[in-house]
Design a protein around this motif. Structure first.
Motif, PDB file in Angstrom:
ATOM      1  N   LYS A 324       0.832  -1.205   0.000  1.00  0.00           N
ATOM      2  CA  LYS A 324       0.000   0.000   0.000  1.00  0.00           C
ATOM      3  C   LYS A 324       0.871   1.262   0.000  1.00  0.00           C
ATOM      4  O   LYS A 324       1.913   1.308   0.670  1.00  0.00           O
ATOM      5  CB  LYS A 324      -0.905   0.016   1.240  1.00  0.00           C
ATOM      6  N   ASN A 325       0.384   2.255  -0.745  1.00  0.00           N
ATOM      7  CA  ASN A 325       1.110   3.529  -0.880  1.00  0.00           C
ATOM      8  C   ASN A 325       2.543   3.320  -1.336  1.00  0.00           C
ATOM      9  O   ASN A 325       3.472   3.997  -0.897  1.00  0.00           O
ATOM     10  CB  ASN A 325       1.102   4.289   0.453  1.00  0.00           C
ATOM     11  N   THR A 326       2.750   2.348  -2.198  1.00  0.00           N
ATOM     12  CA  THR A 326       4.106   2.082  -2.697  1.00  0.00           C
ATOM     13  C   THR A 326       4.465   3.132  -3.744  1.00  0.00           C
ATOM     14  O   THR A 326       3.724   3.354  -4.705  1.00  0.00           O
ATOM     15  CB  THR A 326       4.185   0.678  -3.322  1.00  0.00           C
ATOM     16  N   ILE A 327       5.578   3.760  -3.543  1.00  0.00           N
ATOM     17  CA  ILE A 327       6.075   4.754  -4.504  1.00  0.00           C
ATOM     18  C   ILE A 327       7.582   4.854  -4.338  1.00  0.00           C
ATOM     19  O   ILE A 327       8.106   4.855  -3.217  1.00  0.00           O
ATOM     20  CB  ILE A 327       5.387   6.131  -4.276  1.00  0.00           C
ATOM     21  N   SER A 328       8.290   4.870  -5.453  1.00  0.00           N
ATOM     22  CA  SER A 328       9.757   4.926  -5.386  1.00  0.00           C
ATOM     23  C   SER A 328      10.217   6.358  -5.106  1.00  0.00           C
ATOM     24  O   SER A 328       9.442   7.321  -5.264  1.00  0.00           O
ATOM     25  CB  SER A 328      10.352   4.448  -6.703  1.00  0.00           C
ATOM     26  N   LEU A 329      11.471   6.489  -4.698  1.00  0.00           N
ATOM     27  CA  LEU A 329      12.028   7.812  -4.419  1.00  0.00           C
ATOM     28  C   LEU A 329      12.009   8.686  -5.674  1.00  0.00           C
ATOM     29  O   LEU A 329      11.717   9.883  -5.614  1.00  0.00           O
ATOM     30  CB  LEU A 329      13.455   7.653  -3.886  1.00  0.00           C
ATOM     31  N   GLN A 330      12.286   8.060  -6.822  1.00  0.00           N
ATOM     32  CA  GLN A 330      12.285   8.816  -8.078  1.00  0.00           C
ATOM     33  C   GLN A 330      10.885   9.332  -8.415  1.00  0.00           C
ATOM     34  O   GLN A 330      10.700  10.489  -8.799  1.00  0.00           O
ATOM     35  CB  GLN A 330      12.799   7.910  -9.208  1.00  0.00           C
ATOM     36  N   GLU A 331       9.889   8.446  -8.225  1.00  0.00           N
ATOM     37  CA  GLU A 331       8.496   8.864  -8.500  1.00  0.00           C
ATOM     38  C   GLU A 331       8.063   9.976  -7.544  1.00  0.00           C
ATOM     39  O   GLU A 331       7.346  10.902  -7.937  1.00  0.00           O
ATOM     40  CB  GLU A 331       7.567   7.658  -8.368  1.00  0.00           C
ATOM     41  N   LEU A 332       8.524   9.859  -6.302  1.00  0.00           N
ATOM     42  CA  LEU A 332       8.155  10.882  -5.310  1.00  0.00           C
ATOM     43  C   LEU A 332       8.756  12.233  -5.684  1.00  0.00           C
ATOM     44  O   LEU A 332       8.101  13.276  -5.602  1.00  0.00           O
ATOM     45  CB  LEU A 332       8.653  10.436  -3.928  1.00  0.00           C
ATOM     46  N   ASN A 333      10.032  12.198  -6.134  1.00  0.00           N
ATOM     47  CA  ASN A 333      10.693  13.455  -6.543  1.00  0.00           C
ATOM     48  C   ASN A 333      10.091  14.033  -7.815  1.00  0.00           C
ATOM     49  O   ASN A 333      10.185  15.239  -8.063  1.00  0.00           O
ATOM     50  CB  ASN A 333      12.194  13.211  -6.735  1.00  0.00           C
ATOM     51  N   ASP A 334       9.485  13.160  -8.616  1.00  0.00           N
ATOM     52  CA  ASP A 334       8.859  13.657  -9.853  1.00  0.00           C
ATOM     53  C   ASP A 334       7.616  14.500  -9.567  1.00  0.00           C
ATOM     54  O   ASP A 334       7.283  15.402 -10.339  1.00  0.00           O
ATOM     55  CB  ASP A 334       8.468  12.471 -10.745  1.00  0.00           C
ATOM     56  N   VAL A 335       6.907  14.177  -8.475  1.00  0.00           N
ATOM     57  CA  VAL A 335       5.664  14.911  -8.193  1.00  0.00           C
ATOM     58  C   VAL A 335       5.854  16.002  -7.127  1.00  0.00           C
ATOM     59  O   VAL A 335       5.070  16.946  -7.056  1.00  0.00           O
ATOM     60  CB  VAL A 335       4.529  13.956  -7.752  1.00  0.00           C
ATOM     61  N   LEU A 336       6.895  15.853  -6.275  1.00  0.00           N
ATOM     62  CA  LEU A 336       7.099  16.835  -5.196  1.00  0.00           C
ATOM     63  C   LEU A 336       8.551  17.308  -5.174  1.00  0.00           C
ATOM     64  O   LEU A 336       9.459  16.551  -5.540  1.00  0.00           O
ATOM     65  CB  LEU A 336       6.756  16.223  -3.830  1.00  0.00           C
ATOM     66  N   ASP A 337       8.758  18.544  -4.747  1.00  0.00           N
ATOM     67  CA  ASP A 337      10.130  19.044  -4.550  1.00  0.00           C
ATOM     68  C   ASP A 337      10.600  18.660  -3.153  1.00  0.00           C
ATOM     69  O   ASP A 337      10.546  19.458  -2.213  1.00  0.00           O
ATOM     70  CB  ASP A 337      10.156  20.572  -4.712  1.00  0.00           C
TER      71      ASP A 337
END
Length: 644
Positions: A324-337
């Motif tokens: 649940k709520n799986t998201i990679s560090l790269q994906e997280l940086n893509d949507v948030l600063d």
């Protein structure tokens, strides 16, 4: 001349009372329809379900209904008071009661129809103008203005229900009334009701005592007795208003110089306050509700950003598991600063209760993560724990067991509390209020040996949270889509905490946006109602004062004959109007202030919340300035009526 011609001629002579009655009813329809355009607005209805607006809207809504019922009934009673003496005359001329009933039904039917049509039209125009003005003022773009059949249906239904009851009561009284009683109906109100200075003092004592008790018990009882003491306060207020002039006269008689110079004013005031007790009471309560509610909601609206920051120490936070709520560090940086990210494992331990159906659960945190999170330097033994309350210290409730027993396999361990800490360090998420903090080795042993599940708490700070609206929405959508593609998680609290709630994103921007939207809508509704209440209370006072203008003319004509000068008449009229206009204003404002003081004890007192005091001063000041203007308007009209 036929009866119809007599009736028509009398109606033409007294056309002002028909116009005034029609305007009052039209105003009531407009009033209710404008509220309906807010209450049944699709966005507000959505907010009522999603943002708990229902309870907040119910209080001003109930006040509006009570006010509207009272307003329509009162306008009808004043209209009928003037008509009953005419009915007595018609009966003496030979008109049958059946004809009077037909006359009443016909004229009220015409007035009701015209009132509904003009009230709906005026309500549609003014609600649109008011909506545009206020939406621009509070900057809420997502609420659109619209009409719906429900708004028209409820407005017409509510008006007709109250109107028909009032007319039905008048028809019943007309059928039962004798000719003599009808002819004398105008003189019934001249009878002075009971005078009791002692009762007035008792009412004052009940009112002040209720406020004192409420002040000293509100915080400890968490407001449980607020309705009870408020009702007692209103009872004391009503008794005080009814007997206040008698009480004042009783006191001033001890000062003959003061009393005899104001004998006419005091006697007249005593009579008017007894005749107008219900009106003065209603106006006082409406002013109190208006100022109190407006102050609170303006403060909440202005504090939207502050509350979002206080409730969310990190810009973004959410729980994460393997599925649940799986998201990679790269994906997280893509949507948030992302500027900073901390991951804290939380163990939710649970065991089935022995005697009841349910589970006892604890949320465990490692001491190492706790010290990182709170910048503390605690040390713990193997059988010690810290109780960590994720809350501001002033709201903390530390009724905690000194020790806890945990079953791991076939072994039972006892942990003793070393200390307790209260600090807002984590965003408002489910299972993020109370934590048992143990040393890292014990935490790893618990993870391996007890019933429970682990959640990784992701705490993220951004470069600038105020520009993160689109990024947070994209993150929420991405996590929601991913969660829907995985199997539902099985955990004991599922019955009480839905999966969507457990894995939601708690962010400063999300809270700020919701606070601003919810508080903005509430402020809009309250401001709208405040203006309506102000207009309504002014019309009520105006209606009451000017319905007795013929009696006032006769009274001053007689006083003028025995030597009272025009200057003295003007001074006396000014004193009376000033008292009638400003006593409810000052009482309502004072009560609103006292209730703000009482309720603020729960958040550290009024002096620790200066914004609350500033907003009260601003709103009460605006109300007082408008009331001063309405007083001079009424005074000018009254003097014109008396002297011309």
């Amino acid at each position: 001349m036929t009866f119809n011609q007599v009736v028509w001629k009398m109606a033409k002579v007294d056309y002002k009372k028909y116009i005034f009655y029609y305007l009052c009813n039209s105003f009531a329809v407009m009033f209710f329809f404008m509220f309906s355009t807010v209450y049944f607005n699709s966005r507000v209805e959505q907010g009522k379900k999603l943002e708990s607006l229902q309870d907040a809207l119910s209080i001003p809504g109930a006040a509006l209904i009570i006010f509207t019922v009272f307003f329509i009934s009162y306008a009808h009673n004043i209209f009928m008071k003037k008509r009953r003496s005419e009915f007595g005359l018609f009966l003496t001329l030979g008109m049958a009661r059946r004809d009077l009933i037909k006359l009443l039904v016909l004229e009220n039917g015409v007035i009701a129809t015209l009132s509904i049509l003009s009230g709906l039209l005026a309500g549609a125009v003014f609600s649109r103008l008011f909506f545009m003005l206020l939406m621009n003022l509070i900057d809420i773009k997502e609420v659109s203005f619209h009409f719906s059949a429900k708004m028209f249906f409820y407005t017409i239904g509510a008006f007709l229900a109250v109107f028909l009851l009032a007319v039905g009561k008048s028809l019943f009284q007309t059928l039962r009334s004798t000719v003599v009683l009808s002819m004398k109906s105008n003189r019934f109100a001249e009878t002075l009701k009971m005078k009791s200075p002692l009762l007035g003092a008792l009412g004052l004592l009940v009112m002040v005592g209720s406020l004192f008790i409420l002040y000293f018990t509100y915080e400890d009882s968490s407001g449980a007795f607020l309705p009870l003491w408020t009702l007692a306060m209103f009872l004391g207020l009503y008794i005080s208003l009814n007997q206040s002039a008698s009480f004042l006269i009783h006191l001033t008689k001890k000062l003959p110089g003061f009393y005899y110079r104001r004998l006419l004013f005091l006697s007249s005031l005593d009579y008017k306050f007894k005749q107008m007790t219900s009106i003065v009471m209603l106006v006082t309560v409406m002013i109190m509700i208006t100022i109190f509610y407006s102050t609170l909601l303006l403060t909440f609206y202005k504090a939207s950003e502050k509350d979002a920051v206080n409730n969310n120490p990190y810009d973004v936070a959410f729980y994460q598991t393997d599925t649940k709520n799986t998201i990679s560090l790269q994906e997280l940086n893509d949507v948030l600063d992302v500027k900073e990210q901390i991951t804290i494992p939380i163990l939710n331990y649970y065991e089935k209760l022995e005697y009841v159906d349910g589970y006892q659960s604890y949320d465990f945190m490692s001491l190492e993560d706790f010290n990182t999170l709170t910048l503390q330097h605690y040390k713990l033994g193997d059988n010690e724990f810290l109780f960590f309350l994720n809350s501001e210290p002033e709201y903390a409730n530390f009724d905690v067991a000194k020790s806890i027993n945990l079953s791991a396999g076939n072994e039972e361990s006892t942990f003793k509390m070393k200390d307790k800490v209260s600090e807002r360090a984590i965003n408002l998420l489910p299972n993020a209020y109370e934590f048992i903090v143990v040393n890292p080795e014990v935490f790893e042993d618990l993870k391996a040996g007890v019933n429970g599940y682990t959640l990784n708490l992701q705490l993220i700070n951004l470069e600038d949270w105020k520009t993160s609206k689109n990024g947070v929405e994209r993150l929420q959508e991405k996590l929601r889509t991913g969660n829907q593609e995985t199997a539902q998680m099985d955990y004991p609290d599922l019955e009480f905490t839905a999966e969507e709630e457990l894995f939601r994103v708690a962010s400063k921007m999300g809270d700020y946006h919701q606070n601003k939207s919810t508080n903005g809508m509430m402020f809009y509704v309250t401001t709208f109602l405040s203006i309506m209440f102000f207009l309504g209370t002014f019309v009520l006072l105006y209606l009451n004062l000017f319905s007795e203008v013929d009696t006032e003319k006769e009274k001053y004509r007689k006083l003028y004959k025995i030597g009272m000068t025009s200057r003295e008449v003007k001074a006396n009229v000014t004193r009376e109007l000033r008292t009638i206009f400003f006593v409810p204003t000052l009482l309502g404002t004072t009560l609103a202030f006292l209730y703000i003081v009482i309720l603020s004890t729960d958040v550290g007192g009024l002096m620790n919340n200066p914004d609350l005091l500033n907003h009260f001063i601003m709103i009460a000041g605006i109300y007082l300035v408008i009331q001063v203007g309405s007083f001079f308007f009424a005074r000018k009209k009254m003097l014109m009526q008396l002297f011309h």
